[in-house]
Design an enzyme around this catalytic site. Structure first.
Site, PDB file in Angstrom:
ATOM      1  N   THR A 259       6.778 124.601  84.483  1.00 31.40           N
ATOM      2  CA  THR A 259       5.547 125.389  84.570  1.00 31.40           C
ATOM      3  C   THR A 259       4.455 124.832  83.662  1.00 31.40           C
ATOM      4  OG1 THR A 259       6.420 126.914  82.896  1.00 31.40           O
ATOM      5  CG2 THR A 259       6.737 127.521  85.193  1.00 31.40           C
TER       6      THR A 259
ATOM      7  N   SER B 198       4.192 123.457  73.461  1.00 30.44           N
ATOM      8  CA  SER B 198       3.628 124.785  73.224  1.00 30.44           C
ATOM      9  C   SER B 198       4.305 125.505  72.068  1.00 30.44           C
ATOM     10  CB  SER B 198       3.683 125.617  74.508  1.00 30.44           C
ATOM     11  OG  SER B 198       2.969 126.819  74.349  1.00 30.44           O
ATOM     12  N   HIS B 199       5.016 126.586  72.359  1.00 28.14           N
ATOM     13  CA  HIS B 199       5.603 127.454  71.347  1.00 28.14           C
ATOM     14  C   HIS B 199       7.013 127.028  70.965  1.00 28.14           C
ATOM     15  CE1 HIS B 199       6.659 128.697  75.354  1.00 28.14           C
ATOM     16  NE2 HIS B 199       7.691 129.357  74.882  1.00 28.14           N
TER      17      HIS B 199
ATOM     18  N   LYS C 215       1.830 117.020  79.642  1.00 29.77           N
ATOM     19  CA  LYS C 215       1.297 117.791  80.766  1.00 29.77           C
ATOM     20  C   LYS C 215      -0.005 117.160  81.220  1.00 29.77           C
ATOM     21  CE  LYS C 215      -0.696 121.797  79.905  1.00 29.77           C
ATOM     22  NZ  LYS C 215      -0.997 123.235  79.695  1.00 29.77           N
TER      23      LYS C 215
ATOM     24  N   ASP D 198       0.098 129.788  68.309  1.00 32.58           N
ATOM     25  CA  ASP D 198       1.332 129.022  68.456  1.00 32.58           C
ATOM     26  C   ASP D 198       1.114 127.534  68.279  1.00 32.58           C
ATOM     27  OD1 ASP D 198      -0.070 128.676  70.848  1.00 32.58           O
ATOM     28  OD2 ASP D 198       1.773 128.336  71.983  1.00 32.58           O
TER      29      ASP D 198
ATOM     30  N   ASP E 210       0.477 124.889  70.174  1.00 30.82           N
ATOM     31  CA  ASP E 210      -0.668 124.169  70.751  1.00 30.82           C
ATOM     32  C   ASP E 210      -1.912 125.021  70.884  1.00 30.82           C
ATOM     33  OD1 ASP E 210       0.309 125.748  72.857  1.00 30.82           O
ATOM     34  OD2 ASP E 210      -0.250 124.289  74.373  1.00 30.82           O
TER      35      ASP E 210
ATOM     36  N   ASP F  52      -2.490 128.006  72.446  1.00 35.49           N
ATOM     37  CA  ASP F  52      -2.851 128.757  73.652  1.00 35.49           C
ATOM     38  C   ASP F  52      -2.299 130.181  73.678  1.00 35.49           C
ATOM     39  OD1 ASP F  52      -0.185 128.225  74.211  1.00 35.49           O
ATOM     40  OD2 ASP F  52      -0.556 127.190  76.109  1.00 35.49           O
ATOM     41  N   ARG F  53      -1.512 130.554  72.688  1.00 32.11           N
ATOM     42  CA  ARG F  53      -0.971 131.911  72.647  1.00 32.11           C
ATOM     43  C   ARG F  53      -1.506 132.649  71.424  1.00 32.11           C
ATOM     44  NH1 ARG F  53       4.906 132.051  75.356  1.00 32.11           N
ATOM     45  NH2 ARG F  53       4.639 130.313  76.780  1.00 32.11           N
TER      46      ARG F  53
ATOM     47  N   THR G 196       4.539 133.548  87.016  1.00 30.20           N
ATOM     48  CA  THR G 196       4.333 133.063  85.661  1.00 30.20           C
ATOM     49  C   THR G 196       3.884 131.599  85.697  1.00 30.20           C
ATOM     50  OG1 THR G 196       5.940 134.601  84.722  1.00 30.20           O
ATOM     51  CG2 THR G 196       5.507 132.583  83.483  1.00 30.20           C
TER      52      THR G 196
ATOM     53  N   GLU H  59      -0.816 136.834  80.316  1.00 29.59           N
ATOM     54  CA  GLU H  59       0.623 136.890  80.531  1.00 29.59           C
ATOM     55  C   GLU H  59       1.281 137.626  79.371  1.00 29.59           C
ATOM     56  OE1 GLU H  59       1.547 132.900  83.045  1.00 29.59           O
ATOM     57  OE2 GLU H  59       1.527 132.657  80.876  1.00 29.59           O
ATOM     58  N   GLU H  60       2.401 138.260  79.660  1.00 33.43           N
ATOM     59  CA  GLU H  60       3.092 139.023  78.632  1.00 33.43           C
ATOM     60  C   GLU H  60       3.611 138.134  77.505  1.00 33.43           C
ATOM     61  OE1 GLU H  60       6.490 138.514  78.108  1.00 33.43           O
ATOM     62  OE2 GLU H  60       6.435 136.991  79.664  1.00 33.43           O
ATOM     63  N   SER H  61       3.709 136.841  77.760  1.00 31.36           N
ATOM     64  CA  SER H  61       4.239 135.914  76.764  1.00 31.36           C
ATOM     65  C   SER H  61       3.171 135.498  75.766  1.00 31.36           C
ATOM     66  CB  SER H  61       4.841 134.691  77.448  1.00 31.36           C
ATOM     67  OG  SER H  61       3.903 134.094  78.322  1.00 31.36           O
TER      68      SER H  61
ATOM     69  N   LYS I 284      -4.795 129.351  78.827  1.00 32.35           N
ATOM     70  CA  LYS I 284      -4.831 130.488  77.916  1.00 32.35           C
ATOM     71  C   LYS I 284      -5.344 130.002  76.578  1.00 32.35           C
ATOM     72  CE  LYS I 284       0.264 130.158  77.651  1.00 32.35           C
ATOM     73  NZ  LYS I 284       0.580 129.511  78.927  1.00 32.35           N
TER      74      LYS I 284
ATOM     75  N   ARG J 192      15.173 135.966  80.764  1.00 29.15           N
ATOM     76  CA  ARG J 192      14.260 136.992  80.288  1.00 29.15           C
ATOM     77  C   ARG J 192      14.420 138.248  81.138  1.00 29.15           C
ATOM     78  NH1 ARG J 192      11.377 133.912  76.772  1.00 29.15           N
ATOM     79  NH2 ARG J 192      10.373 131.973  77.458  1.00 29.15           N
TER      80      ARG J 192
END
Length: 542
Positions: A17, A112-113, A125, A276, A278, A280-281, A343, A362-364, A375, A495
């Site tokens: 993803t 990412s995270h 990516k 996080d 990178d 984005d969160r 997602t 997103e919930e994440s 994001k 999850r």
């Protein structure tokens, strides 16, 4: 000067993803990075002489891979490469730079995270010209190319000095080392009322931002402390480190425990936030309250008009399917569209490009808007600061007033991490085998209204995405969602998402896990998760 190197395919170079993610030692294999990067270039068309943006979150092996990409992009025929100083650039900043300068695309180096370090995770990516992650038709083509690649091309030149701002050349290609923060900070200044936020800090408002020794440290220091006047030291763990200082850079109450404990303690500042690996969160915590990502999305959508960049209102809201229905309540009240997608941020891109939505999340812990096609953690923090500056109320009061108006969606995610793949698949199959027989069944007070394996039809390009997660919906508005995550690198992450809607403010003060107790019990009963995984409890509860 351009060297052609024979190579052989590697198994498993399939982007998930958010690109290709593996352990660092996998990427360190000879030709592993080169094969994947060449497969990206072989899949693309029409980029000769165009601009490529390159940046990463600074995790271990970032600098080495940047050098490979610069030399390969020059060999491929790109005219200009914009690379962040030190090889650094947050994921949302890469998107912003692509969009500002009309670049052909960009390569983001991040997992990412996920944790970093010599034995940690790494990722590559590709982002397209709108600034967003490549759609599946491109990532599928890249994967197909990785299975047949026989050679790659690379400029045979010394490493570029990526620590000094300015331009150098590789043949006909200009490599421009840029300030990774400047363009992003300029964009934030156009979207938000920085004067109002400055006045908030001048009034004595206090804040703690935990950059988790990851990429947002330089961005948060520049914007929050230097430009907005937050006190020196507001941003902690602000230097990006190759191993994130040993942090697990996923901004949730478990991994940002120091921040969480501070915000729940007697000497808490007014507002707490984190981002996080990178950038984005986001994690949002008020004094005495953790704001769930789902609630944060809904609250920000309801108040976006307070920021100058959204003063004319929003066209719609999009959320990933596992994200709670809190945003749906806001969209309904505002009379705008609500879209439920699989997602993965790439699914929001078409909706944003078509102006069907303005805010998505997103919930994440990912929230964003049409300003970029990723994001954006710091963007969410700045919109929260705008809301706090305009309303001058504690975060806790703002959240409670939101629940009183729209109802409360009690919501939690239970993660079972590093589950053997066979066991995770057995859990999913156990639920899938019951899908057709569940509707109409009762489990105590919970009666199943419907159950399915979520599929998405993109209303813009007509594409279909199937098998995106198993849903069990109950008549009282409760939900259970089961999904295998595509962002891990070891085993499988299972999850389980749990939700219950409560309209009555008198019942909004229940502890979340207690409020969801009956839903949790049914989720475990239907899946047999403890028996099949050997895990009596989830690894992480958020």
């Amino acid at each position: 000067m351009i060297r052609t190197v024979p190579t052989q395919p590697f198994d498993g170079q399939k982007p998930g993803t958010s690109g290709l993610r593996k352990k660092v030692p996998v990427f360190q294999q000879p030709h592993y990075v080169e094969n994947f990067v060449q497969s990206i270039f072989d899949t693309l068309e029409g980029f000769a002489g165009k601009t490529l943006v390159v940046g990463g979150d600074g995790r271990f092996y970032n600098r080495e891979v940047v050098q490979k990409i610069l030399k390969m992009a020059a060999a491929a025929g790109f005219g200009r490469i914009k690379v962040g100083q030190g090889g650094l650039m947050s994921t949302p900043a890469v998107s912003a730079v692509i969009r500002k300068y009309g670049a052909f695309g960009g390569i983001v180096l991040s997992a990412s995270h996920n944790p970093g370090g010599p034995e940690g995770d790494f990722g590559i990516k590709y982002n397209i010209g709108n600034g967003g992650p490549a759609p599946e038709k491109i990532t599928d083509a890249i994967f197909a190319r990785t299975k047949s690649i026989s050679e790659f091309k690379i400029a045979d030149v010394p490493d570029i000095d990526i620590d000094q701002l300015g331009e150098t050349k590789i043949g006909d290609t200009v490599v421009e080392v840029v300030d990774p923060v400047a363009d992003y900070a300029e964009l934030m200044g156009k979207l938000f009322d920085f004067d109002a936020i400055r006045d908030l800090f001048k009034s004595g408002f206090t804040m703690r931002f935990d950059a988790m020794s990851a990429i947002t440290g330089p961005y948060a220091r520049r914007i929050l402390e230097d430009q907005l006047g937050a006190a020196a030291g507001t941003v902690v763990n602000s230097t990006p480190l190759p191993d994130f200082g040993g942090h697990h850079p996923d901004p949730n109450p478990v991994n940002a425990k120091d921040l969480y404990d501070l915000m729940m303690g007697p000497n808490a500042p007014d507002f707490g936030a984190a981002s996080d690996g990178d950038g984005d969160r986001n994690l949002i915590i008020g004094r005495g309250i953790f704001v769930t990502p789902s609630d944060s999305l809904a609250i920000l959508a309801a108040h976006a008009h307070l920021a100058p960049g959204y003063a004319k209102g929003i066209s719609g809201i999009a959320r990933s399917m596992p994200t709670s229905l809190a945003a749906d309540q806001v969209a309904k009240a505002m009379g705008v569209g609500i879209y439920e997608t699989p997602t993965g941020w790439k699914f929001f891109g078409n909706l944003l490009d078509a102006d069907r939505v303005t805010i998505c999340g997103e919930e994440s812990a990912g929230t964003g808007s049409n300003h970029v096609r990723e994001k954006d953690g710091l963007w969410a923090v700045l919109l929260w600061l705008t809301l706090l500056a305009k309303r001058r109320q504690p975060t806790l009061d703002i959240v409670r007033e939101h629940w009183a108006k729209y109802g409360r969606n009690y919501y939690s995610r239970h993660d079972y991490e590093a589950v053997p793949t066979e066991a995770a698949n057995a859990v999913m199959e156990a639920v899938r085998s019951q899908i057709t027989s569940l509707p109409g069944k009762s489990f105590g007070a919970l009666k199943v209204k419907s159950a399915d394996d979520f599929a998405y039809h993109d209303p813009v390009d007509g594409s279909d995405s199937k098998n995106q997660g198993l849903r069990v919906l109950f008549e009282n508005g409760s939900r259970i969602v089961y999904r295998l995550s595509g962002t891990g690198t070891e085993g499988a992450t299972l999850r389980v998402y749990l939700e219950r809607y409560e309209a009555d403010p008198a019942h909004h003060g229940i502890e979340t896990q207690a409020a969801l107790a009956d839903v949790i019990a049914v989720a475990r009963q239907l899946s047999g998760i403890a028996e099949k995984t050997g895990m009596a409890e989830p690894s992480v509860v958020t």
